[in-house]
Design an enzyme around this catalytic site. Structure first.
Site, PDB file in Angstrom:
ATOM      1  CB  SER A 251      -6.773 -55.071   9.818  1.00 37.70           C
ATOM      2  OG  SER A 251      -6.443 -54.325  10.875  1.00 37.70           O
TER       3      SER A 251
ATOM      4  CG  ASP B 250      -1.638 -49.263  10.246  1.00 35.05           C
ATOM      5  OD1 ASP B 250      -1.954 -48.882  10.812  1.00 35.05           O
ATOM      6  OD2 ASP B 250      -1.902 -49.811   9.077  1.00 35.05           O
TER       7      ASP B 250
ATOM      8  CG  HIS C   5      -5.714 -49.367   9.673  1.00 33.36           C
ATOM      9  ND1 HIS C   5      -4.506 -50.410   9.921  1.00 33.36           N
ATOM     10  CD2 HIS C   5      -6.486 -50.095  10.267  1.00 33.36           C
ATOM     11  CE1 HIS C   5      -5.237 -52.349   9.974  1.00 33.36           C
ATOM     12  NE2 HIS C   5      -6.891 -51.549  10.583  1.00 33.36           N
TER      13      HIS C   5
END
Length: 433
Positions: free
Chosen positions: A300, A385, A414
């Site tokens: 991320s 995601d 995610h």
């Protein structure tokens, strides 16, 4: 006899505690599942190819005959271009997702109501994703801008300060809280350093964090695999502050990714990116460093910072990045999803779609750092995601010209599977010289 009774009582109490914990833990299965099965096994289609999805509503693992569903279909994270309802007479049915005339993603959102509760699921399908090109421009002075910034940061003494943490250390690993000066005097960078206790020279690994302002714990797993690892936060805060203090700081500070977005020379992420380079300065200065291997990895925001670090610092020899944020953030201005933190999503455009802010974004978008990469990389992400949408990730990774290993797990959102984590670690080990 008393000892046996004591052991029996202790074991009985432990069993009761475990049973209570199991009874209070979240259920591993869903009461109602909506299964979405694309008619392409890898979820990939060619541009202009029609796609469809088999929808099955399960309760207790059994298809629910006569289930009523509603659905929406459209471009990823944008308003749908098709809505409807359907009765699944045998518990399943097929829905058309249509096609895309341009490389990108379309998503299907399905909902059903059972016993007064609404359940939903989403699936995203790719159309020629290997042809998704970035939308963010490359500033003419991009390289000069960052070379100047790095040179200025390099004049600041690191001044590392160590605190040994016996509570986190193990029989084979020493853990330290480390504070060092970052890109300006008085600006500190905090992190946990984990080192094997056995004498020798080791590769070093930098692991920047995901987004947020929150406490963090040391990670000894990389050190157990033979790395000296440095896991940092990015805000100049000790990671050992209690959660209430972090919560109050986070509430007061707000969305740091908006801080000075109208000033490319003082934008919040400038200090963050330079702090990553300073982390490499620190790791490469350690006497136990093997002098050859410097790797970075994260997911991320951490995935973004892994790419940024390797793009800025040619000492890095390999990287592993999962679903990188801050990628192709201008995508929304071109009719498709942009990357986290969604600065230019429709609801944000009235404040952020200005010439000066767009100019700042171009200096910090991960796409432009991906273009600088010269070392091998491992990249992994999923299609479902919504935080770091796959359109934005493909835009960044397609811009990488260096050697790349790509692992797609389309069903993941995610998050990532432990198998993929292990695969990335084994890949990093193979890159060591």
């Amino acid at each position: 006899m008393r000892l046996a009774q004591h052991l029996f009582t202790t074991l009985s109490c432990l069993l009761l505690l475990l049973q209570a914990e199991a009874q209070n833990s979240p259920a591993p299965l869903k009461l109602v599942d909506i299964l979405l099965t694309p008619d392409s096994k890898d979820w990939i289609y060619a541009v202009n190819q029609q796609a469809s999805v088999e929808v099955t509503v399960l309760q207790y693992g059994v298809p629910q005959e006569g289930a009523q569903i509603s659905f929406e279909v459209g471009p990823e994270l944008l308003p749908p271009d098709k809505k409807g309802e359907l009765t699944l007479r045998k518990g399943s049915g097929k829905l058309s997702v249509g096609t895309s005339k341009e490389p990108g993603f379309r998503q299907l959102v399905v909902k059903t109501e059972i016993n007064g509760k609404t359940y939903s699921n989403t699936v995203k399908l790719a159309f020629s994703p290997e042809k998704i090109m970035p939308t963010v421009p490359m500033p003419a002075d991009f390289a000069a801008f960052w070379e100047k910034a790095k040179a200025e940061a390099a004049t600041v003494p690191l001044d590392p300060q160590y605190t040994h943490l016996p509570a986190y250390s193990t029989a084979t690993i020493d853990v330290y809280l480390v504070s060092l000066q970052s890109f300006q005097k008085g600006k500190r960078l905090y992190g946990y350093l984990s080192k094997p206790k056995a004498p020798g020279k080791y590769p070093v690994l930098f692991s920047p964090p995901g987004a947020g302002i929150k406490p963090m714990n040391p990670q000894t797993g990389f050190a157990e695999q033979g790395f000296i690892s440095f896991t940092t936060e990015i805000h100049g805060l000790s990671p050992q502050l209690d959660s209430d203090t972090y919560k109050s700081i986070s509430t007061a500070f707000g969305d740091y990714w908006l801080n000075k977005l109208d000033d490319k020379d003082n934008y919040y992420y400038k200090g963050v990116y330079l702090g990553c380079v300073r982390a490499i300065d620190f790791l490469s200065s350690l006497p136990e460093f093997d002098g050859k291997n410097i790797v970075v990895t994260g997911g991320s925001q951490g995935g973004a910072l892994a790419i940024v670090t390797a793009g800025l610092d040619k000492r890095v020899t390999a990287l592993a990045a999962f679903y990188p944020a801050l990628s192709d953030m201008t995508g929304y201005l071109h009719g498709r999803a942009g990357g986290w933190p969604h600065l230019l999503a429709p609801r944000q455009q009235h404040t952020n779609n200005t010439p000066v802010k767009l100019n700042t974004i171009s200096y910090y978008d991960v796409v432009n750092f991906a273009k600088q990469l010269t070392v091998p990389g491992f990249y992994s992400w999923g299609y479902n995601d919504n935080t770091c949408p796959p359109t934005s990730v493909y835009a960044a990774i397609n811009a990488v010209k260096a050697s790349k290993t790509i692992v797609i797990t389309p069903i993941s959102g995610h998050w990532r599977f432990e198998e993929t984590n292990q695969q990335s670690l084994e890949w990093l080990k193979k890159q060591l010289k």
